[in-house]
Design a protein around this motif. Structure first.
Motif, mmCIF file in Angstrom:
data_model
loop_
_atom_site.group_PDB
_atom_site.id
_atom_site.type_symbol
_atom_site.label_atom_id
_atom_site.label_comp_id
_atom_site.label_asym_id
_atom_site.label_seq_id
_atom_site.Cartn_x
_atom_site.Cartn_y
_atom_site.Cartn_z
ATOM 1 N N THR A 666 15.469 -5.333 -21.005
ATOM 2 C CA THR A 666 14.384 -5.743 -22.147
ATOM 3 C C THR A 666 13.040 -5.502 -21.483
ATOM 4 O O THR A 666 12.087 -5.483 -21.882
ATOM 5 N N ARG A 667 13.125 -5.976 -20.151
ATOM 6 C CA ARG A 667 12.068 -6.155 -19.251
ATOM 7 C C ARG A 667 11.813 -4.800 -18.380
ATOM 8 O O ARG A 667 12.799 -4.549 -18.040
ATOM 9 N N GLY A 668 10.594 -4.384 -17.705
ATOM 10 C CA GLY A 668 10.198 -3.563 -16.686
ATOM 11 C C GLY A 668 9.313 -3.780 -15.847
ATOM 12 O O GLY A 668 8.661 -4.996 -16.176
ATOM 13 N N PRO A 669 8.811 -3.053 -14.987
ATOM 14 C CA PRO A 669 9.849 -1.664 -14.846
ATOM 15 C C PRO A 669 11.134 -1.946 -13.989
ATOM 16 O O PRO A 669 11.225 -2.940 -13.304
ATOM 17 N N ILE A 670 12.094 -0.913 -14.194
ATOM 18 C CA ILE A 670 13.312 -1.206 -13.458
ATOM 19 C C ILE A 670 13.082 -0.421 -12.255
ATOM 20 O O ILE A 670 12.760 0.816 -12.098
ATOM 21 N N LEU A 671 13.549 -1.293 -11.326
ATOM 22 C CA LEU A 671 13.548 -0.641 -9.942
ATOM 23 C C LEU A 671 14.829 -0.269 -9.071
ATOM 24 O O LEU A 671 15.826 -1.296 -9.457
ATOM 25 N N LEU A 672 15.074 0.628 -8.512
ATOM 26 C CA LEU A 672 16.122 1.018 -7.656
ATOM 27 C C LEU A 672 16.222 0.456 -6.363
ATOM 28 O O LEU A 672 15.153 0.688 -5.697
ATOM 29 N N ALA A 673 17.541 0.092 -5.944
ATOM 30 C CA ALA A 673 17.458 -0.152 -4.549
ATOM 31 C C ALA A 673 17.370 0.843 -3.432
ATOM 32 O O ALA A 673 17.161 0.268 -2.242
ATOM 33 N N GLN A 674 18.224 1.876 -3.940
ATOM 34 C CA GLN A 674 18.073 2.769 -2.894
ATOM 35 C C GLN A 674 17.971 4.325 -3.365
ATOM 36 O O GLN A 674 17.947 4.392 -4.624
ATOM 37 N N ASN A 675 17.713 5.116 -2.556
ATOM 38 C CA ASN A 675 17.672 6.562 -2.956
ATOM 39 C C ASN A 675 18.849 7.219 -3.313
ATOM 40 O O ASN A 675 19.708 7.297 -3.029
ATOM 41 N N PRO A 676 18.833 7.564 -4.977
ATOM 42 C CA PRO A 676 20.011 8.145 -5.488
ATOM 43 C C PRO A 676 20.016 9.632 -5.258
ATOM 44 O O PRO A 676 19.071 10.260 -4.985
ATOM 45 N N ILE A 677 21.190 10.027 -5.336
ATOM 46 C CA ILE A 677 21.461 11.713 -5.299
ATOM 47 C C ILE A 677 21.892 12.044 -6.763
ATOM 48 O O ILE A 677 23.122 11.626 -7.146
ATOM 49 N N CYS A 678 20.989 12.710 -7.456
ATOM 50 C CA CYS A 678 21.319 12.900 -8.783
ATOM 51 C C CYS A 678 20.552 14.314 -9.091
ATOM 52 O O CYS A 678 19.598 14.500 -8.451
ATOM 53 N N ASP A 679 20.709 14.749 -10.291
ATOM 54 C CA ASP A 679 20.181 15.971 -10.641
ATOM 55 C C ASP A 679 18.672 15.699 -11.039
ATOM 56 O O ASP A 679 18.456 14.565 -11.702
ATOM 57 N N CYS A 680 17.855 16.477 -10.782
ATOM 58 C CA CYS A 680 16.473 16.570 -11.254
ATOM 59 C C CYS A 680 16.265 17.647 -12.051
ATOM 60 O O CYS A 680 16.413 18.872 -11.745
ATOM 61 N N LEU A 681 15.646 17.394 -13.135
ATOM 62 C CA LEU A 681 15.447 18.321 -14.338
ATOM 63 C C LEU A 681 14.166 19.051 -14.247
ATOM 64 O O LEU A 681 13.897 20.151 -15.040
ATOM 65 N N GLY A 682 13.236 18.310 -13.645
ATOM 66 C CA GLY A 682 11.659 18.789 -13.769
ATOM 67 C C GLY A 682 10.805 17.842 -13.116
ATOM 68 O O GLY A 682 11.236 16.886 -12.652
ATOM 69 N N PHE A 683 9.371 18.290 -13.276
ATOM 70 C CA PHE A 683 8.636 17.383 -12.811
ATOM 71 C C PHE A 683 7.405 17.125 -13.456
ATOM 72 O O PHE A 683 7.232 17.959 -14.750
ATOM 73 N N GLY A 684 6.737 16.318 -13.147
ATOM 74 C CA GLY A 684 5.455 15.700 -14.153
ATOM 75 C C GLY A 684 4.558 15.159 -13.444
ATOM 76 O O GLY A 684 4.390 14.646 -12.200
ATOM 77 N N ILE A 685 3.367 14.720 -14.156
ATOM 78 C CA ILE A 685 2.310 13.843 -13.640
ATOM 79 C C ILE A 685 2.157 12.573 -14.310
ATOM 80 O O ILE A 685 2.243 12.638 -15.553
ATOM 81 N N CYS A 686 2.169 11.342 -13.697
ATOM 82 C CA CYS A 686 2.105 10.080 -14.440
ATOM 83 C C CYS A 686 0.644 9.831 -14.549
ATOM 84 O O CYS A 686 -0.197 9.641 -13.706
ATOM 85 N N ARG A 687 0.071 10.267 -16.042
ATOM 86 C CA ARG A 687 -1.304 10.243 -16.072
ATOM 87 C C ARG A 687 -1.827 8.752 -16.210
ATOM 88 O O ARG A 687 -3.121 8.557 -15.923
ATOM 89 N N GLY A 688 -1.034 7.869 -16.640
ATOM 90 C CA GLY A 688 -1.672 6.528 -16.685
ATOM 91 C C GLY A 688 -0.590 5.575 -17.217
ATOM 92 O O GLY A 688 0.771 6.081 -17.585
ATOM 93 N N ILE A 689 -0.668 4.346 -17.152
ATOM 94 C CA ILE A 689 0.272 3.258 -17.263
ATOM 95 C C ILE A 689 -0.544 2.175 -18.366
ATOM 96 O O ILE A 689 -1.355 1.647 -17.874
ATOM 97 N N ASP A 690 0.503 2.216 -19.329
ATOM 98 C CA ASP A 690 -0.041 1.051 -20.407
ATOM 99 C C ASP A 690 0.646 -0.131 -20.239
ATOM 100 O O ASP A 690 1.836 -0.289 -20.639
ATOM 101 N N MET A 691 -0.218 -1.175 -19.576
ATOM 102 C CA MET A 691 0.422 -2.423 -19.189
ATOM 103 C C MET A 691 0.765 -3.354 -20.473
ATOM 104 O O MET A 691 1.661 -4.160 -20.645
ATOM 105 N N ASP A 692 -0.113 -3.039 -21.639
ATOM 106 C CA ASP A 692 0.027 -3.912 -22.786
ATOM 107 C C ASP A 692 1.300 -3.375 -23.515
ATOM 108 O O ASP A 692 1.993 -4.217 -24.063
ATOM 109 N N GLN A 693 1.547 -2.005 -23.833
ATOM 110 C CA GLN A 693 2.495 -1.709 -24.571
ATOM 111 C C GLN A 693 3.751 -1.192 -23.645
ATOM 112 O O GLN A 693 4.979 -0.911 -24.065
#
Length: 772
Positions: A666-693
């Motif tokens: 219910t709360r975030g952000p969710i942080l991982l403790a180690q680097n996962p080996i998982c499928d990557c579907l694509g890439f993007g740019i984090c344009r911004g972060i809305d802390m209120d919502q």
């Protein structure tokens, strides 16, 4: 140029030409006279016009005998070396059987009076061709054959007497003779402007057209080869990218077997093929100057959304444009400039030596006959591994429906943004640099760095994870890193044992450091970084026993493995001669530019497929991703949890899918403790972060149906190109994410983030100083 007549007249002619070197020339000619006339003198004697002396001929043709690009000079000022070169070229022209001034831009009044009086002897049993009849098709047309005065001059071409005939190739004996109108210029590949950004090119068989720029190539008649890929008559148009950043491409004319047809039938076929593309006047020009067994190409100006998007940024605008103007401008340059290309010298193109051609021939034969071999490419940096792999893929696609490709080079990837290990199935030819052909991987993992220093275990585990998806239905080409010294060589030995290729192609250059030949015996007898040889068992202090066991396949993996566990391979050594501007000093700069171009090439997929007005990235609507829907991990550094969002904002993020379920948070952000080996579907740019919502704003070309499965964001050392932030069109005032008032003391905020390293068994950080 000094023209020699009879042996008795050579002294007076040479003395008048040198005008200051009488004694030297008299001595030289005296020695020649004592030794008797040479074969060259006898040849010149036959070609001499008896009604005019040698000095009169030289004086008459003197303005046309200057072969160099330097300004005209009097013959008395020429040095001995220049006189020797001029004489050598004259004798070479005599040996070719042409005019006594072959290759010299002489006027028609001189060429008409100084024709060759004796031609080469015909072959035994052949009938000599009368002078009044044109040469039959079964014989090559002489390059210096003068054109008739009444022939029409082609559009955008200089007068006919300043052009030469295209090189014609001999036709098979069973084909009828055909009359061919020839051009008289040094250009053997005529071009014609058709208007509307289209140019027609007549390419004789066996010749190449090396160019820079981008264009769309359509083969109307015949067949040509581009970057190892054969384009035949009737096939769809190909987009060709001969960019400034790489070696220029060459369109080579190929010989083909033409069915037996009469001249009238061939003209009718040519006109029918040309009718949809050009007007009647242009069709008549093609039929008039078409070389035997040649190819007809339609070159069009190339405008795509990806090209327009990359050209809109200053850091990539120079890649496709031809801004430099040559010293000498001719009609061909003006014609080709209308579509944005320019002819280049052949030596600037891609050229394979004999070892490379033999290796390609054997690999293509093995792939088409013996099944699906695994081919591993290795070598030091800038030895041509990527270029060789593109040519190999294109040649395989000439006869196979698809080729599999395993990318293990993190810094200079071929089909994906940098920092990825991917497996792809290639079905279309590669006619340009990596940033011009991004592809959708079959399986991809985002490693997050451009090298694997201090993280070898994770690197090999990711390769194992991706390699399991190979089904052995097509030949597999494996591209490795250029790090082949110290631990890099040992890591390469581990990869050869793990992937068990059938062929190992080892590329080397004369300027590079020599590396040992990676034969099958060498790999078996050499310890790797984490694996030991079968004979010598040496203990390594840093070796991890648990990891050595995990490097080998399990029993179930061995049964389902597409390749048997190391059974030996065949080594193929290729001496590379590709041109490369990179060296030890500027390699880092060049690699950074190539990585930025790869990111821009991926982001160009955000543009609509139909060409139109460009949409700046800041005008596109991003996706909103809740904090509770995705987990976050910084892969290349340890960042304090309180500063994670600082590192995520305005960063290049990998959109991945892990097995864990994010529901219930219910709360975030969710942080991982180690680097996962998982499928990557694509890439993007984090344009911004809305802390209120509590939302991430992600800009990505990934479709919404695939975004639903993304539940992990990985942030690595790959950054967004600075030109995207600094050169956004339409912005006024303060530019987002760019400021001089910034706190570089925050963990993860400096130019180089501290990497994890182990010192004396404890986890620590490597300190970096901010560059001035």
């Amino acid at each position: 140029m000094c023209c020699r007549g009879r042996p008795g007249e050579g002294v007076s002619s040479a003395s008048r030409l040198t005008l200051g070197a009488e004694r030297r020339d008299l001595a030289r000619l005296a020695r020649r006279r004592r030794s008797g006339p040479s074969m060259a003198d006898s040849e010149v004697l036959l070609r001499r016009v008896p009604s005019r002396s040698s000095w009169q001929r030289v004086r008459k043709a003197r303005p046309h005998l200057l072969l160099s690009r330097r300004g005209r000079r009097r013959f008395g000022v020429l040095t001995r070396g220049e006189l020797r070169r001029l004489r050598r070229r004259l004798l070479r022209a005599h040996a070719l059987g042409g005019d006594w001034k072959v290759g010299v831009t002489a006027g028609s009044h001189v060429a008409g009076k100084c024709k060759v009086r004796t031609r080469s002897r015909p072959a035994p049993g052949s009938v000599p061709t009368p002078r009044s009849q044109p040469a039959p098709r079964s014989q090559p047309v002489p390059r210096s054959q003068p054109a008739s005065r009444n022939q029409p001059a082609p559009r955008n071409q200089p007068a006919p007497r300043s052009q030469s005939a295209p090189r014609s190739q001999p036709a098979p004996r069973n084909q009828p003779a055909r009359h061919v109108q020839t051009l008289s210029s040094n250009v053997t590949q005529p071009t014609r402007d058709l208007g509307s950004g289209r140019v027609l090119l007549l390419l004789p068989a066996g010749e190449g057209f090396t160019f820079s720029g981008i264009c769309r190539v359509t083969c109307i008649y015949g067949q040509v080869e581009i970057y190892g890929h054969i384009v035949k008559q009737g096939q769809p148009a190909r987009d060709v990218f001969s960019a400034y950043t790489n070696s220029y491409l060459t369109i080579g004319g190929l010989r083909y077997s033409e069915p037996e047809k009469s001249e009238k039938e061939m003209r009718r076929e040519l006109r029918a093929l040309l009718r949809p593309h050009m007007k009647l006047e242009d069709r008549n020009w093609v039929v008039q100057y078409f070389p035997p067994l040649g190819s007809i190409l339609l070159l069009e100006q190339l405008r795509t959304p990806a090209v327009d998007f990359m050209s809109s940024y200053k850091c990539a605008s120079y890649v496709f444009l031809q801004e430099n103007t040559p010293v000498r401008i001719n009609s061909e340059y003006i014609t080709l400039k209308t579509i944005g290309i320019r002819r280049q010298r052949k030596k600037k193109g891609i050229c394979l030596n004999e070892s490379g051609l033999c290796a390609l021939e054997e690999l293509v034969s093995a792939s088409c006959v013996d099944g699906c071999p695994v081919i591993l490419l290795c070598g030091a940096c800038d030895t041509g591994k990527s270029t060789f792999s593109r040519i190999l893929i294109n040649q395989l696609l000439n006869s196979l429906p698809g080729v599999d490709y395993l990318e293990c080079d993190l810094g200079q990837t071929e089909f994906t943004p940098p920092g990825c290990i991917a497996l792809l199935n290639i079905t279309e030819a590669l006619l340009g640099p990596p940033y011009t052909h991004p592809r959708r991987p079959q399986r991809m993992v985002y490693y997050g760095k451009t090298n694997c220093h201090n993280d070898y275990e994770n690197y090999i585990e990711i390769i194992k994870y991706v390699f399991r998806d190979y089904k052995r239905e097509s030949p597999l080409i494996i591209n490795t890193m250029g790090w082949v010294k110290d631990d890099g060589l040992l890591l390469l030995v581990d990869l050869i044992r793990l992937l068990s290729p059938n062929y190992v192609v080892q590329l080397s250059t004369a300027r590079g450091r020599l590396m040992p030949a990676l034969t099958s015996e060498y790999v078996e007898l050499t310890d790797g970084l984490y694996t030991k040889s079968k004979i010598r068992r040496r203990h390594r202090g840093f070796e991890i026993e648990e990891f050595e066991d995990s490097l080998e396949f399990t029993d179930e993996e061995k049964d389902s493995s597409p390749v048997p566990v190391f059974t030996g391979h065949k080594l193929m050594s290729v001496h590379s001669e590709f041109l490369c501007d990179k060296n030890e000093k500027n390699r880092a700069k060049y690699n950074k530019i190539f990585r930025d171009l790869a990111v821009l090439g991926y982001l160009s997929q955000l543009m609509p497929p139909v060409p139109g007005p460009l949409s700046p990235l800041h005008s596109l609507t991003p996706y909103q991703v809740p904090f509770s829907a995705v987990a976050v991990r910084i892969t290349h550094a340890d960042v304090a949890p309180a500063h994670i969002l600082y590192a995520v904002n305005a960063s290049w993020v990998g959109l991945c899918k892990i097995l864990d379920d994010m529901k219930g948070y219910t709360r975030g952000p969710i942080l991982l403790a180690q680097n996962p080996i998982c499928d990557c579907l694509g890439f993007g740019i984090c344009r911004g972060i809305d802390m209120d919502q509590r939302l991430y704003h992600i800009l990505t070309p990934l479709p919404p149906e695939e975004l639903k499965t993304v539940n992990c964001l990985l942030i690595g050392a790959i950054t967004v190109p600075h030109c995207i932030f600094k050169n956004q069109p339409g912005l006024e005032g303060t530019i987002p994410y760019t400021t001089t008032d910034y706190n570089f003391k925050l963990p993860g905020a400096s130019e180089k983030i501290g990497e994890r390293e182990y010192a004396n068994g404890f986890l620590g950080y490597r300190a970096y100083k901010k560059g001035k």
